[in-house]
Design a protein around this motif. Sequence first.
Motif, PDB file in Angstrom:
ATOM      1  N   ARG A   1       4.259-111.762  65.354  1.00 38.30           N
ATOM      2  CA  ARG A   1       2.882-112.233  65.482  1.00 38.30           C
ATOM      3  C   ARG A   1       2.762-113.722  65.171  1.00 38.30           C
ATOM      4  NH1 ARG A   1      -2.103-110.024  65.017  1.00 38.30           N
ATOM      5  NH2 ARG A   1      -1.374-108.668  66.684  1.00 38.30           N
ATOM      6  N   VAL A   2       3.458-114.209  64.178  1.00 41.28           N
ATOM      7  CA  VAL A   2       3.264-115.614  63.808  1.00 41.28           C
ATOM      8  C   VAL A   2       4.433-116.539  64.162  1.00 41.28           C
ATOM      9  CG1 VAL A   2       1.476-115.345  62.051  1.00 41.28           C
ATOM     10  CG2 VAL A   2       3.839-115.054  61.399  1.00 41.28           C
ATOM     11  N   TYR A   3       5.654-116.023  64.249  1.00 41.98           N
ATOM     12  CA  TYR A   3       6.760-116.922  64.610  1.00 41.98           C
ATOM     13  C   TYR A   3       6.797-117.127  66.108  1.00 41.98           C
ATOM     14  CZ  TYR A   3       8.663-116.717  59.932  1.00 41.98           C
ATOM     15  OH  TYR A   3       8.820-116.829  58.587  1.00 41.98           O
ATOM     16  N   LYS A   4       6.594-118.368  66.515  1.00 37.88           N
ATOM     17  CA  LYS A   4       6.748-118.697  67.929  1.00 37.88           C
ATOM     18  C   LYS A   4       7.952-119.630  68.052  1.00 37.88           C
ATOM     19  CE  LYS A   4       3.346-116.046  68.564  1.00 37.88           C
ATOM     20  NZ  LYS A   4       3.675-114.642  68.806  1.00 37.88           N
ATOM     21  N   ASN A   5       8.849-119.481  67.140  1.00 37.77           N
ATOM     22  CA  ASN A   5      10.092-120.220  67.059  1.00 37.77           C
ATOM     23  C   ASN A   5      11.032-119.248  66.353  1.00 37.77           C
ATOM     24  OD1 ASN A   5      12.133-122.116  66.508  1.00 37.77           O
ATOM     25  ND2 ASN A   5      10.625-123.741  66.167  1.00 37.77           N
ATOM     26  N   TYR A   6      12.301-119.597  66.200  1.00 36.54           N
ATOM     27  CA  TYR A   6      13.245-118.676  65.577  1.00 36.54           C
ATOM     28  C   TYR A   6      12.780-118.330  64.156  1.00 36.54           C
ATOM     29  CZ  TYR A   6      17.854-116.558  66.006  1.00 36.54           C
ATOM     30  OH  TYR A   6      18.887-115.666  66.162  1.00 36.54           O
ATOM     31  N   ASP A   7      12.713-117.058  63.844  1.00 37.17           N
ATOM     32  CA  ASP A   7      12.371-116.594  62.488  1.00 37.17           C
ATOM     33  C   ASP A   7      13.468-117.106  61.539  1.00 37.17           C
ATOM     34  OD1 ASP A   7      12.168-115.046  60.150  1.00 37.17           O
ATOM     35  OD2 ASP A   7      11.575-113.228  61.215  1.00 37.17           O
ATOM     36  N   PRO A   8      13.110-117.947  60.545  1.00 38.86           N
ATOM     37  CA  PRO A   8      14.162-118.530  59.694  1.00 38.86           C
ATOM     38  C   PRO A   8      14.962-117.463  58.942  1.00 38.86           C
ATOM     39  CG  PRO A   8      11.983-118.944  58.757  1.00 38.86           C
ATOM     40  CD  PRO A   8      11.760-118.353  60.115  1.00 38.86           C
ATOM     41  N   ARG A   9      14.308-116.326  58.669  1.00 40.68           N
ATOM     42  CA  ARG A   9      15.016-115.233  57.978  1.00 40.68           C
ATOM     43  C   ARG A   9      16.089-114.647  58.881  1.00 40.68           C
ATOM     44  NH1 ARG A   9       9.942-111.592  57.099  1.00 40.68           N
ATOM     45  NH2 ARG A   9       9.900-112.114  59.306  1.00 40.68           N
ATOM     46  N   ALA A  10      15.761-114.536  60.183  1.00 36.69           N
ATOM     47  CA  ALA A  10      16.727-113.973  61.136  1.00 36.69           C
ATOM     48  C   ALA A  10      17.943-114.888  61.257  1.00 36.69           C
ATOM     49  CB  ALA A  10      16.062-113.782  62.488  1.00 36.69           C
ATOM     50  N   ARG A  11      17.683-116.215  61.192  1.00 37.02           N
ATOM     51  CA  ARG A  11      18.792-117.169  61.290  1.00 37.02           C
ATOM     52  C   ARG A  11      19.772-116.954  60.121  1.00 37.02           C
ATOM     53  NH1 ARG A  11      18.066-121.635  64.262  1.00 37.02           N
ATOM     54  NH2 ARG A  11      15.847-121.786  63.864  1.00 37.02           N
ATOM     55  N   ILE A  12      19.209-116.786  58.909  1.00 37.05           N
ATOM     56  CA  ILE A  12      20.065-116.608  57.727  1.00 37.05           C
ATOM     57  C   ILE A  12      20.810-115.270  57.821  1.00 37.05           C
ATOM     58  CG2 ILE A  12      20.085-116.413  55.191  1.00 37.05           C
ATOM     59  CD1 ILE A  12      17.462-118.088  55.201  1.00 37.05           C
ATOM     60  N   ILE A  13      20.076-114.231  58.240  1.00 42.92           N
ATOM     61  CA  ILE A  13      20.707-112.906  58.297  1.00 42.92           C
ATOM     62  C   ILE A  13      21.804-112.868  59.357  1.00 42.92           C
ATOM     63  CG2 ILE A  13      20.330-110.455  58.831  1.00 42.92           C
ATOM     64  CD1 ILE A  13      17.710-110.557  57.492  1.00 42.92           C
ATOM     65  N   LYS A  14      21.558-113.534  60.473  1.00 44.26           N
ATOM     66  CA  LYS A  14      22.571-113.519  61.542  1.00 44.26           C
ATOM     67  C   LYS A  14      23.889-114.112  61.027  1.00 44.26           C
ATOM     68  CE  LYS A  14      23.450-115.090  66.219  1.00 44.26           C
ATOM     69  NZ  LYS A  14      23.056-116.008  67.281  1.00 44.26           N
ATOM     70  N   LYS A  15      23.761-115.217  60.287  1.00 39.70           N
ATOM     71  CA  LYS A  15      24.964-115.859  59.750  1.00 39.70           C
ATOM     72  C   LYS A  15      25.628-114.935  58.711  1.00 39.70           C
ATOM     73  CE  LYS A  15      26.745-119.973  57.565  1.00 39.70           C
ATOM     74  NZ  LYS A  15      27.350-119.168  56.493  1.00 39.70           N
ATOM     75  N   SER A  16      24.786-114.360  57.836  1.00 40.54           N
ATOM     76  CA  SER A  16      25.329-113.472  56.797  1.00 40.54           C
ATOM     77  C   SER A  16      26.012-112.265  57.414  1.00 40.54           C
ATOM     78  CB  SER A  16      24.223-112.951  55.884  1.00 40.54           C
ATOM     79  OG  SER A  16      23.548-114.006  55.324  1.00 40.54           O
ATOM     80  N   CYS A  17      25.462-111.813  58.521  1.00 39.15           N
ATOM     81  CA  CYS A  17      25.978-110.628  59.178  1.00 39.15           C
ATOM     82  C   CYS A  17      27.455-110.838  59.543  1.00 39.15           C
ATOM     83  CB  CYS A  17      25.128-110.394  60.430  1.00 39.15           C
ATOM     84  SG  CYS A  17      25.270-108.778  61.084  1.00 39.15           S
TER      85      CYS A  17
END
Length: 433
Positions: free
Chosen positions: A313-329
């Motif tokens: 609803r509010v992120y119209k750009n990459y969700d910063p949490r998703a960026r961190i999780i993707k790297k951690s993954c």
Amino acid sequence: MESASKSDKARLEINGKTYELPLIYGTENEIGIDISTLRSQTGAVTVDIGYKNTGSTTSSITYLDGEKGILRHRGYSIEDLAENATFLEVAYLLINGKLPNAQEYSDWDNQIRNHTLVNEDMQNIFKAWPTGSHPMGQLTALISSLSSFYPDSLDPYRDVDDQHRTIRRLIAKMPTIVAMLMKKAKGHPLIYPSNNLDYVSNFLNMTFKNVTEDYEIDPVFVEAMNKLLILHADHEQNCSASTVRIVGSSHSNLYACISAGIAALWGPLHGGANQKVIEMLEAIKEDGGDVTKYILKAKDKDDPFRLMGFGHRVYKNYDPRARIIKKSCDDILNKLGVQDPILNIAKELEETALADDYFVERKLFPNVDFYSGIIYRAMGFPVEMFTVLFALGRLPGWIAQWQEMRDENQPIGRPRQIYVGEVNREFVPMQNR
Ligand code: ACO
């Protein structure tokens, strides 16, 4: 509305008459139109289904800029917190508004450690549930049931010390309850809390230790869990936080409010998406791994299929949490030596979607749920537990949101509506209809 630099008022014209409404500025220069006198001045109300443009409160807990992909708690960036803090430190920050110093942290940590046990009678509740019932339904009931075990919590406006104790109890008991859900689902004996362990290690021990064997807590698990909990800790006025605040606004007790927040989180459009993402990725794998086919389904307006874990609803750009999780993954799977084929499917899905006009035009990016499930799965959590883990992380945020609402003595949440039904009708007795 006049430009913000020229005026501190917005002008609204209704049926030829102009009204002035004050503007409110946030510390990050966000602008709100204060419509609190709108109805008394004009007789009109605003309509904003889904609250897409409605600020329900001012708040000093979390700042989020969805266009720039910024998320900060009490002024600290999510990147800094996820990299450097412990989950309990972030919980303290959210609830108390500042980072704890060493003494404050030690006191806080000790207070939490001393409330980790749950009443043995809580186990009786499990006897009523059929085997296989979803842990999110169980969690709402167990958290709500805490109000029966702690009647001193029932009036949240009575005594502030009681409320602080309720907050500590919730934070301390939630991992115990979540671990109980895992054990009860398997029919395994419970592992009781060990107060010599830190918050995350204690949770992992209660969850994964088997009474018949020794269990060594893997530091990779601790690091991953700590980071995931921090990344879920708060997200300003989302569906579940707004639910917690609105339930609390009627002066319901905090346990009931958190239980309501958990119910709101359960839905697949909110926290329930993390379970749905893994089920979707599994389905794509079972179906031969054709990512393009699912992208086409997601774009097809006649197909109810949505790309789970995508859009916000509010992120119209990459969700910063998703960026961190993707790297951690990547890091965590490497460290654990796990090769999960659905990670490759997830990456291919993301790459294909981000190159597709449909997703580009609508600014749809992976959200926090897209990669988190892959980590939970690598750690050994069953898929039904994923949203429960989200709730464990979100707890301090819900508490902070509730507390802010309570401390400001905000009025009961009660939206208006525009009635569009039948106008006055005369009742006709059944025999004449
Ligand atoms: N897949 C395909 N299309 C999508 C998706 C998606 N995941 N998300 C949004 N769209 C499309 C919509 O169909 C709509 O298209 P249209 O303009 O042609 O009608 C447009 O993008 C805007 O979508 P809305 O649904 O209007 O946006 P809204 O803000 O109401 O919904 C939501 C946001 C619920 C998160 C939505 O993106 C979604 O359903 N995502 C999948 C579920 C999900 O991952 N939820 C977790 C969110 S994060 C969290 O709560 C922790």
